[in-house]
Design a protein around this motif. Structure first.
Motif, mmCIF file in Angstrom:
data_model
loop_
_atom_site.group_PDB
_atom_site.id
_atom_site.type_symbol
_atom_site.label_atom_id
_atom_site.label_comp_id
_atom_site.label_asym_id
_atom_site.label_seq_id
_atom_site.Cartn_x
_atom_site.Cartn_y
_atom_site.Cartn_z
ATOM 1 N N UNK A 79 -123.462 31.527 38.824
ATOM 2 C CA UNK A 79 -122.944 31.068 37.471
ATOM 3 C C UNK A 79 -124.334 30.565 36.752
ATOM 4 N N UNK A 80 -124.195 30.827 35.416
ATOM 5 C CA UNK A 80 -125.406 30.637 34.559
ATOM 6 C C UNK A 80 -125.136 29.074 34.480
ATOM 7 N N UNK A 81 -126.208 28.213 34.219
ATOM 8 C CA UNK A 81 -126.532 27.039 34.071
ATOM 9 C C UNK A 81 -127.455 26.850 32.751
ATOM 10 N N UNK A 82 -127.212 27.123 31.701
ATOM 11 C CA UNK A 82 -127.956 27.070 30.420
ATOM 12 C C UNK A 82 -127.687 25.911 29.600
ATOM 13 N N UNK A 83 -128.923 25.213 29.203
ATOM 14 C CA UNK A 83 -128.751 24.060 28.367
ATOM 15 C C UNK A 83 -127.690 24.097 27.114
ATOM 16 N N UNK A 84 -127.899 25.487 26.472
ATOM 17 C CA UNK A 84 -126.939 25.736 25.411
ATOM 18 C C UNK A 84 -125.777 26.329 25.945
ATOM 19 N N UNK A 85 -124.666 25.598 26.141
ATOM 20 C CA UNK A 85 -123.504 26.374 26.825
ATOM 21 C C UNK A 85 -122.625 27.522 26.035
ATOM 22 N N UNK A 86 -123.339 27.743 24.939
ATOM 23 C CA UNK A 86 -122.676 28.759 24.229
ATOM 24 C C UNK A 86 -123.820 30.058 24.518
ATOM 25 N N UNK A 87 -124.908 30.015 25.059
ATOM 26 C CA UNK A 87 -125.783 31.123 25.445
ATOM 27 C C UNK A 87 -125.312 31.587 26.725
ATOM 28 N N UNK A 88 -125.590 33.034 26.640
ATOM 29 C CA UNK A 88 -125.217 33.812 27.687
ATOM 30 C C UNK A 88 -126.655 34.126 28.650
ATOM 31 N N UNK A 100 -132.909 25.040 30.934
ATOM 32 C CA UNK A 100 -131.559 24.712 32.265
ATOM 33 C C UNK A 100 -130.828 23.686 31.728
ATOM 34 N N UNK A 101 -129.557 23.624 32.002
ATOM 35 C CA UNK A 101 -128.736 22.555 31.704
ATOM 36 C C UNK A 101 -129.069 21.377 32.630
ATOM 37 N N UNK A 102 -128.579 20.236 32.189
ATOM 38 C CA UNK A 102 -129.137 18.839 32.683
ATOM 39 C C UNK A 102 -128.508 18.883 34.250
ATOM 40 N N UNK A 103 -129.251 18.784 35.411
ATOM 41 C CA UNK A 103 -128.970 18.728 36.762
ATOM 42 C C UNK A 103 -129.353 20.133 37.554
ATOM 43 N N UNK A 104 -130.085 20.806 36.543
ATOM 44 C CA UNK A 104 -130.625 22.145 37.361
ATOM 45 C C UNK A 104 -131.912 22.503 36.787
ATOM 46 N N UNK A 105 -132.641 23.424 37.455
ATOM 47 C CA UNK A 105 -134.045 23.819 37.414
ATOM 48 C C UNK A 105 -134.283 25.001 37.874
#
Length: 200
Positions: A79-88, A100-105
């Motif tokens: 699963x993708x974990x992008x900071x911008x949740x609209x980004x693919x 990366x979204x919060x909680x991932x790197x």
């Protein structure tokens, strides 16, 4: 159903994604009648081309599978974990241009971030609260230990008094008490004689 009248027609077939080779067979090999093909390496592009060195190509059906938006990897199982949740994210590498979204790197945002690592050293407020709590706990412990010690001393004093019901006096005090008692007794006798003589 496809019927191949010339089975060698697909010898040396090559599958391309844009201009990149996805999969190929040698000039003396051909795919089976039904073949699932996965690219030998992750590729991205906008078009799929199937070529043969022959003049004709015989295909009945071609299905192309790609990862759904929000998923990536060889089996589209990450699963993708992008900071911008609209980004693919990149459907091959998982890379997010927004980060990366919060909680991932990590390069593909798949490594869970340890709790509170993004906060840096403790803030002054957290430190002040911790010190205050420590001081309050220390005061409570000190007061409790003093109260317990005082209670133990009272209990010890009561036990001592119970064991010795009579106070021990030094010799001088005993003499003073004896003299006082003797004087009071003598005065009482004198008063009694005076009363007796007056009555007669």
């Amino acid at each position: 159903m496809c019927v191949f009248t010339e089975p060698n027609r697909n010898d040396g077939m090559v599958i391309l994604v844009d201009d990149q080779v996805c999969y190929g067979w040698s000039s003396t090999e051909r795919p089976d009648y039904v073949t699932d093909v996965a690219c030998r390496q992750p590729l991205s592009g906008t078009s799929v081309t199937i070529r043969t060195p022959q003049e004709f190509l015989t295909l009945c059906e071609v299905q192309i599978f790609v990862c759904s938006d929000g998923w990536f990897g060889d089996n589209c199982d990450k699963r993708c974990h992008c900071l911008d949740n609209k980004e693919v994210c990149d459907k091959i590498t998982g890379h997010c241009s927004s980060g990366c979204s919060h909680g991932f790197l990590g390069a593909n945002c798949q490594t869970p971030r340890a709790i509170n690592t993004d906060q840096g050293p403790s803030s002054p407020i957290t430190l002040a609260v911790a010190i205050s709590c420590g001081v309050v706990i220390l005061i409570i412990v000190l007061v409790a230990s003093l109260w317990i010690r005082r209670l133990q001393m009272k209990i010890k004093a009561l036990e001592t008094t119970r064991d010795e019901p009579y106070a021990s006096l030094d010799q001088t005090t005993v003499e003073q008490i004896s003299e006082t008692c003797y004087t009071e007794m003598a005065e009482d006798r004198y008063d009694a004689r005076y009363i007796n003589s007056s009555v007669r």
